[in-house]
Design a protein around this motif. Structure first.
Motif, PDB file in Angstrom:
ATOM      1  N   LYS A 513     -41.065 -62.245 -82.680  1.00  0.00           N
ATOM      2  CA  LYS A 513     -39.620 -62.227 -82.488  1.00  0.00           C
ATOM      3  C   LYS A 513     -38.940 -61.996 -83.836  1.00  0.00           C
ATOM      4  CE  LYS A 513     -39.688 -65.480 -78.589  1.00  0.00           C
ATOM      5  NZ  LYS A 513     -39.202 -66.799 -78.085  1.00  0.00           N
ATOM      6  N   THR A 514     -38.060 -61.002 -83.886  1.00  0.00           N
ATOM      7  CA  THR A 514     -37.239 -60.785 -85.073  1.00  0.00           C
ATOM      8  C   THR A 514     -35.784 -60.733 -84.638  1.00  0.00           C
ATOM      9  OG1 THR A 514     -37.252 -58.362 -84.978  1.00  0.00           O
ATOM     10  CG2 THR A 514     -39.080 -59.432 -86.130  1.00  0.00           C
ATOM     11  N   VAL A 515     -34.893 -61.150 -85.534  1.00  0.00           N
ATOM     12  CA  VAL A 515     -33.468 -61.127 -85.222  1.00  0.00           C
ATOM     13  C   VAL A 515     -32.672 -60.919 -86.505  1.00  0.00           C
ATOM     14  CG1 VAL A 515     -33.332 -63.661 -85.357  1.00  0.00           C
ATOM     15  CG2 VAL A 515     -31.545 -62.379 -84.160  1.00  0.00           C
ATOM     16  N   LEU A 516     -31.686 -60.021 -86.459  1.00  0.00           N
ATOM     17  CA  LEU A 516     -30.675 -59.884 -87.504  1.00  0.00           C
ATOM     18  C   LEU A 516     -29.499 -60.745 -87.055  1.00  0.00           C
ATOM     19  CD1 LEU A 516     -30.902 -56.022 -88.019  1.00  0.00           C
ATOM     20  CD2 LEU A 516     -31.740 -57.774 -89.565  1.00  0.00           C
ATOM     21  N   THR A 517     -29.340 -61.906 -87.678  1.00  0.00           N
ATOM     22  CA  THR A 517     -28.411 -62.902 -87.136  1.00  0.00           C
ATOM     23  C   THR A 517     -26.954 -62.451 -87.176  1.00  0.00           C
ATOM     24  OG1 THR A 517     -28.290 -63.998 -89.290  1.00  0.00           O
ATOM     25  CG2 THR A 517     -29.973 -64.778 -87.738  1.00  0.00           C
ATOM     26  N   ASN A 518     -26.562 -61.688 -88.194  1.00  0.00           N
ATOM     27  CA  ASN A 518     -25.158 -61.278 -88.306  1.00  0.00           C
ATOM     28  C   ASN A 518     -24.762 -60.326 -87.193  1.00  0.00           C
ATOM     29  OD1 ASN A 518     -25.508 -62.731 -90.626  1.00  0.00           O
ATOM     30  ND2 ASN A 518     -24.504 -61.256 -91.963  1.00  0.00           N
ATOM     31  N   THR A 519     -25.701 -59.472 -86.772  1.00  0.00           N
ATOM     32  CA  THR A 519     -25.398 -58.503 -85.717  1.00  0.00           C
ATOM     33  C   THR A 519     -26.053 -58.881 -84.401  1.00  0.00           C
ATOM     34  OG1 THR A 519     -27.322 -57.161 -86.341  1.00  0.00           O
ATOM     35  CG2 THR A 519     -25.220 -56.639 -87.414  1.00  0.00           C
ATOM     36  N   ASN A 520     -26.843 -59.962 -84.411  1.00  0.00           N
ATOM     37  CA  ASN A 520     -27.560 -60.437 -83.218  1.00  0.00           C
ATOM     38  C   ASN A 520     -28.445 -59.332 -82.620  1.00  0.00           C
ATOM     39  OD1 ASN A 520     -28.255 -62.539 -81.474  1.00  0.00           O
ATOM     40  ND2 ASN A 520     -26.791 -61.838 -79.908  1.00  0.00           N
ATOM     41  N   THR A 521     -29.057 -58.541 -83.498  1.00  0.00           N
ATOM     42  CA  THR A 521     -29.992 -57.509 -83.079  1.00  0.00           C
ATOM     43  C   THR A 521     -31.391 -58.109 -83.038  1.00  0.00           C
ATOM     44  OG1 THR A 521     -28.630 -55.804 -84.116  1.00  0.00           O
ATOM     45  CG2 THR A 521     -30.898 -55.225 -83.569  1.00  0.00           C
ATOM     46  N   THR A 522     -32.035 -58.046 -81.865  1.00  0.00           N
ATOM     47  CA  THR A 522     -33.346 -58.683 -81.707  1.00  0.00           C
ATOM     48  C   THR A 522     -34.424 -57.667 -81.361  1.00  0.00           C
ATOM     49  OG1 THR A 522     -32.961 -59.109 -79.346  1.00  0.00           O
ATOM     50  CG2 THR A 522     -32.251 -60.809 -80.903  1.00  0.00           C
ATOM     51  N   ASN A 523     -35.661 -58.059 -81.653  1.00  0.00           N
ATOM     52  CA  ASN A 523     -36.827 -57.269 -81.263  1.00  0.00           C
ATOM     53  C   ASN A 523     -37.925 -58.252 -80.882  1.00  0.00           C
ATOM     54  OD1 ASN A 523     -38.844 -55.352 -80.929  1.00  0.00           O
ATOM     55  ND2 ASN A 523     -39.342 -55.308 -83.102  1.00  0.00           N
ATOM     56  N   ASN A 524     -38.223 -58.344 -79.594  1.00  0.00           N
ATOM     57  CA  ASN A 524     -39.231 -59.276 -79.091  1.00  0.00           C
ATOM     58  C   ASN A 524     -40.418 -58.505 -78.544  1.00  0.00           C
ATOM     59  OD1 ASN A 524     -37.447 -61.369 -79.667  1.00  0.00           O
ATOM     60  ND2 ASN A 524     -36.548 -61.342 -77.629  1.00  0.00           N
ATOM     61  N   GLN A 525     -41.618 -58.882 -78.994  1.00  0.00           N
ATOM     62  CA  GLN A 525     -42.845 -58.256 -78.513  1.00  0.00           C
ATOM     63  C   GLN A 525     -43.845 -59.345 -78.132  1.00  0.00           C
ATOM     64  OE1 GLN A 525     -44.490 -55.268 -81.173  1.00  0.00           O
ATOM     65  NE2 GLN A 525     -42.475 -54.787 -82.014  1.00  0.00           N
ATOM     66  N   ASN A 526     -44.444 -59.216 -76.962  1.00  0.00           N
ATOM     67  CA  ASN A 526     -45.469 -60.148 -76.512  1.00  0.00           C
ATOM     68  C   ASN A 526     -46.576 -59.335 -75.846  1.00  0.00           C
ATOM     69  OD1 ASN A 526     -47.019 -62.136 -75.056  1.00  0.00           O
ATOM     70  ND2 ASN A 526     -45.295 -63.543 -75.334  1.00  0.00           N
ATOM     71  N   PHE A 527     -47.766 -59.330 -76.444  1.00  0.00           N
ATOM     72  CA  PHE A 527     -48.844 -58.511 -75.909  1.00  0.00           C
ATOM     73  C   PHE A 527     -50.188 -59.192 -76.166  1.00  0.00           C
ATOM     74  CE2 PHE A 527     -47.494 -57.048 -80.090  1.00  0.00           C
ATOM     75  CZ  PHE A 527     -48.668 -57.042 -80.827  1.00  0.00           C
ATOM     76  N   THR A 528     -51.174 -58.856 -75.328  1.00  0.00           N
ATOM     77  CA  THR A 528     -52.517 -59.406 -75.433  1.00  0.00           C
ATOM     78  C   THR A 528     -53.509 -58.264 -75.594  1.00  0.00           C
ATOM     79  OG1 THR A 528     -51.940 -61.320 -74.061  1.00  0.00           O
ATOM     80  CG2 THR A 528     -54.282 -60.805 -74.297  1.00  0.00           C
ATOM     81  N   ASP A 529     -54.438 -58.397 -76.530  1.00  0.00           N
ATOM     82  CA  ASP A 529     -55.412 -57.348 -76.818  1.00  0.00           C
ATOM     83  C   ASP A 529     -56.830 -57.909 -76.749  1.00  0.00           C
ATOM     84  OD1 ASP A 529     -53.583 -55.133 -77.597  1.00  0.00           O
ATOM     85  OD2 ASP A 529     -53.041 -56.526 -79.202  1.00  0.00           O
ATOM     86  N   VAL A 530     -57.760 -57.033 -76.392  1.00  0.00           N
ATOM     87  CA  VAL A 530     -59.184 -57.364 -76.385  1.00  0.00           C
ATOM     88  C   VAL A 530     -59.862 -56.575 -77.499  1.00  0.00           C
ATOM     89  CG1 VAL A 530     -61.325 -57.340 -75.057  1.00  0.00           C
ATOM     90  CG2 VAL A 530     -59.146 -57.801 -73.904  1.00  0.00           C
ATOM     91  N   PHE A 531     -60.640 -57.271 -78.345  1.00  0.00           N
ATOM     92  CA  PHE A 531     -61.286 -56.648 -79.499  1.00  0.00           C
ATOM     93  C   PHE A 531     -62.798 -56.849 -79.397  1.00  0.00           C
ATOM     94  CE2 PHE A 531     -57.053 -57.995 -80.823  1.00  0.00           C
ATOM     95  CZ  PHE A 531     -56.549 -56.818 -81.347  1.00  0.00           C
ATOM     96  N   PRO A 532     -63.534 -55.846 -78.902  1.00  0.00           N
ATOM     97  CA  PRO A 532     -64.999 -55.959 -78.838  1.00  0.00           C
ATOM     98  C   PRO A 532     -65.637 -55.611 -80.178  1.00  0.00           C
ATOM     99  CG  PRO A 532     -64.286 -53.889 -77.875  1.00  0.00           C
ATOM    100  CD  PRO A 532     -63.033 -54.623 -78.281  1.00  0.00           C
ATOM    101  N   THR A 533     -66.820 -56.151 -80.428  1.00  0.00           N
ATOM    102  CA  THR A 533     -67.586 -55.825 -81.644  1.00  0.00           C
ATOM    103  C   THR A 533     -69.066 -55.739 -81.296  1.00  0.00           C
ATOM    104  OG1 THR A 533     -67.906 -58.150 -82.292  1.00  0.00           O
ATOM    105  CG2 THR A 533     -65.926 -57.045 -83.117  1.00  0.00           C
ATOM    106  N   LEU A 534     -69.788 -54.899 -82.037  1.00  0.00           N
ATOM    107  CA  LEU A 534     -71.219 -54.739 -81.847  1.00  0.00           C
ATOM    108  C   LEU A 534     -71.843 -54.393 -83.195  1.00  0.00           C
ATOM    109  CD1 LEU A 534     -73.629 -54.564 -79.836  1.00  0.00           C
ATOM    110  CD2 LEU A 534     -73.116 -52.117 -79.637  1.00  0.00           C
TER     111      LEU A 534
END
Length: 792
Positions: A513-534
């Motif tokens: 979550k990011t926010v520019l408080t003076n302009t109330n501009t937000t950017n919200n990201q929520n994601f899940t990733d799978v990382f295999p290794t061998l």
């Protein structure tokens, strides 16, 4: 409050352990060591008391400069063991106790020619070996006996480079994660100077992980360096002190102290100093539409007074359980006096205006970190472990700047300005790891990690209008950044003497979550990733092994990639962040071999990386101002070859070398402009260490970085040479060290950006750095080098 409480705890531990020892140790053992042939005293030999039944270490000490030693114990069923490199180990099982004292008298040690031969052949040279998912650089006597710091040991590891500011890169890429004994640590925190106080003598090995398994967090693409410290006991007081000076100003004092008892290991590291980091800058903006040119040239200074304190203790509850508490506090007082001259030319190349822009910046930077971890070993296998750890970090900056313009000729273009910055960053890591070698060939690992990054950057700009400083609301804002990453993993491995395989998977959820408080501009990201290794490795012969690996990685945009507000040092060349950036994803493949040819050891790798949503810095041009912003642009496919080696024809000459070449294919589009192109780049390093008489070592290290293309720019290549001279005195307990970085002042950063409507050129250079240091180790401590590496 944290620091105060931590100091109270540390002092209490120290007092208690000293008090207990003083009250209970009622048997005193004394003696003197001499050489049998010459009758000369033997200093710094190891004297150990061990239990007769279990042979477990009870306590120990070292002989002084005259060969004398003394130690105390409350035990009664013990024997004495005396050892020193090049001499036969002496054990004493029978002695008389009179009035609580054992007088061993003068003891003669006999030279051990076989042991000496063995040290020369097998114990002298550092070497690299394969594990399933890593290369292990074992630190030999050729490095561990030199008294250098961990940073200099890292600089001897193939594929690793440490620059003048202590910034570590792996295969030419920064952003390397540093671990201590497999976990984040106060000692490895870049926001402190503590890493420079770990000496080579304390390091068992360094694990180089260029393609990490699922056990490690998936962020970052450069790799991981894991510093494994020795488990040896150094009973009693040990430590080292280092005094350094240099030009440009680089003066520091560092002290490392350690006290080990049967149950406690207490350590403290203190440092203070002053450094100046000047940088020469040039920039040229050419407007192809109007043919106007803006030229700037000046010197930027970063002068810092710094203080550093690290305190910690290991409490050995019993042989299978260890509790560690440590903390670091650092404080910087910063000044940035800078002056830049600007020239503005019209279409006829006539000088229209000329002026100076002066900057006076003051800042204070408090930062601290703390670590609490618990390690349990199970009785059936020392590698069967449970590790629980938590790590907290804080960095703050309270900064104010004054920009004043002085007109030389023509009209004044720039404004006088003021800025204030209130920056705070807090990071927390909670981690649990469980390793179970269920048999000699099968091992299971599982664990979880939760990381919190909480940042605030309050930035205000004021312009001088009618002799009054007025807030510029277009440039002023408060940017808040909060990221939480939760990950779980599991791996399984099968490893026999010659062949093994390891597979794993890691799942991570990111909540940003990011926010520019003076302009109330937000950017919200929520994601899940799978990382295999061998990963897999195969030992073909004693001198030839192969390793192959695959992993999926992520690079999450950092604060300064996202923050759209900028420093106004140069109002014609501006770098801003992009709050809408997405993370990069990389699939990484690698095949590596290590082999020996006579006295030469070599390691070579073929690797391929395919990265999506590549973050590139894109320049735009408006009203003679170049604005550079990071953007996600397309894909990058890289194929590379790396080889490094070490050749030691005799005891006084060592030659090391690295060569890395990669070819890349960039495909991407931005704002209807197609950025499809191919290119390559390469780098090399050649180092020579020469051992001279009188315990003098001379080192030369030459480096070359080729030029390469980006989506808009051409980066110019450069070469530079570093030189070092080291002299041991007092049988290696003290070291004199002279270093020259960038001897010929040829290390530069030079970039051309050429587009249809404009051309931008930038140049900056640090210059030559000369340092001289004196260090001394006492007890069993080794002479060390104290690093003043600053937070980046």
């Amino acid at each position: 409050m944290f620091l105060k409480n931590f100091i109270v705890v540390f002092v209490s531990f120290l007092w208690c352990s000293s008090f207990i020892s003083a009250q209970n140790n009622n048997t005193l053992i004394t003696g003197k060591l001499i050489e049998e042939a010459t009758l000369q005293p033997i200093p710094f030999a190891s004297i150990s008391l061990k239990e007769k039944e279990s042979k477990k270490l009870i306590t120990g000490t070292t002989s002084d400069d005259n060969g004398h030693f003394s130690l105390q114990t409350v035990k009664t069923n013990f024997y004495v063991e005396i050892s020193f490199m090049g001499f036969k180990t002496k054990t004493i099982h029978t002695f008389n106790i009179t009035n609580g004292k054992i007088a061993l008298g003068t003891l003669k040690l006999t030279p051990d020619s076989e042991a000496l031969d063995e040290v020369v052949i097998t114990g002298e040279i550092s070497k690299t070996e394969f594990k399933l998912d890593k290369r292990v650089f074992n630190v030999g006597a050729d490095i561990s006996s030199t008294g250098v710091s961990a940073l200099e040991v890292l600089n001897n590891v193939p594929s690793v480079t440490v620059n003048i500011e202590g910034e570590i890169s792996l295969r030419g890429s920064t952003g390397v994660q540093i671990l201590i004994n497999g976990k984040p640590s106060v000692l490895a925190d870049e926001s402190s100077n503590a890493l420079g106080t770990i000496t080579a003598d304390m390091i068992e090995s360094i694990e180089v992980i260029t393609n990490p398994s699922a056990k490690y967090e998936a962020s970052g693409t450069a790799g991981i360096l894991n510093i494994i410290l020795k488990k040896e006991e150094k009973i009693g007081w040990n430590g080292a002190i280092s005094i350094n000076t240099g030009t440009p100003d680089n003066h520091s004092l560092g002290v490392s102290l350690n006290r080990r008892t049967e149950n406690f290991n207490l350590f403290a590291q203190l440092g203070a100093g002053y450094r100046s980091l000047p940088r020469d800058n040039e920039a040229l903006n050419t407007n192809f539409t109007t043919n106007e040119v803006v030229e700037s040239k000046g010197t930027e200074y970063r002068n810092e007074t710094f203080f550093n304190l690290t305190l910690g203790t290991d409490y050995h509850i019993n042989p299978l359980n260890v509790l560690t508490l440590s903390g670091n506090f650092a404080y910087e007082i910063e000044e940035q006096p800078s002056e830049t001259k600007f020239n503005f030319y019209d279409a006829n190349n006539s000088l229209v205006s000329s002026w100076y822009r002066n900057e006076v910046t003051d800042a204070t930077n408090p930062k601290y970190s703390y670590e609490l971890n618990y390690k349990k070993q199970f009785k059936n296998n020392e590698d069967h472990t449970l590790l629980v750890s938590t790590l907290g970090r804080f960095f703050g900056k309270d900064q104010s700047s004054q920009f004043t313009n002085t007109n030389i000729s023509g009209s004044d273009i720039d404004n006088d300005q003021q800025t204030d910055t209130d920056f705070k960053q807090a990071d927390y890591t909670f981690k649990i790891d469980y390793t179970n070698p269920i048999s000699d060939i099968y091992t299971l690992e599982t664990g979880a990690q939760y990381v919190i990054n909480d940042v605030g950057n309050d930035y205000e700009v004021r312009n001088l209008i009618n002799n009054v400083y007025t807030v510029d609301f277009n440039l002023t804002n408060n940017f808040e950044y909060n990221q939480k990453v939760f990950g779980i993993y599991a791996t399984g491995s099968y490893e026999k003497e010659k062949w093994g395989i390891k597979a794993g998977v890691r799942i991570e959820n990111t909540n940003l979550k990011t926010v520019l408080t003076n302009t109330n501009t937000t950017n919200n990201q929520n994601f899940t990733d799978v990382f295999p290794t061998l990963h897999s490795s195969y030992k073909i012969t004693e001198d030839f092994s192969l390793q192959a690996g695959y992993s999926k990685r992520i690079f999450r945009p950092r604060l300064w990639d996202l923050n759209p507000f900028f420093n106004i040092k140069n109002t014609f060349n501006i770098r801003v962040g992009n709050p809408n950036l997405l993370p990069e994803y990389t699939d990484s493949y690698e095949i590596t071999s290590i082999y020996k040819i006579g006295k030469t050891s070599l390691s070579s790798s073929f690797y391929h990386k395919f990265t999506k949503d590549v973050i590139e810095r894109v320049a735009t041009f408006n009203d003679n101002v170049t604005i550079t912003t990071p953007e996600n642009i397309g894909t990058n496919a890289t194929f590379g070859f790396e080889t490094n080696g070490k050749y030691r024809p005799n005891n006084w000459l060592t030659i090391t070398g690295d060569f890395n070449f990669n070819s890349f294919n960039r495909i991407g589009t931005f704002n209807t402009q197609v950025f499809d192109f191919k290119g390559n780049q390469w780098s090399s390093r050649l180092g020579t260490k020469i051992g001279l008489p009188a315990d003098i070592d001379v080192e030369f290290t030459g480096n070359y970085q080729s030029g390469y293309e980006t989506i808009q720019s051409s980066v110019i290549g450069f070469a530079f040479l570093d030189v070092g001279i080291r002299k041991k005195i007092f049988k290696g307990k003290a070291i004199l060290n002279l270093g020259v970085r960038d001897l010929f002042e040829s290390r530069v950063s030079e970039r051309f950006t050429t587009q249809p409507t404009f051309e931008s050129y930038s140049f900056n250079q640090r210059g030559r750095f000369i340092t001289f240091g004196v260090s001394y180790g006492f007890g069993k401590g080794e002479a060390m080098t104290y690093s003043g590496g600053r937070r980046r």
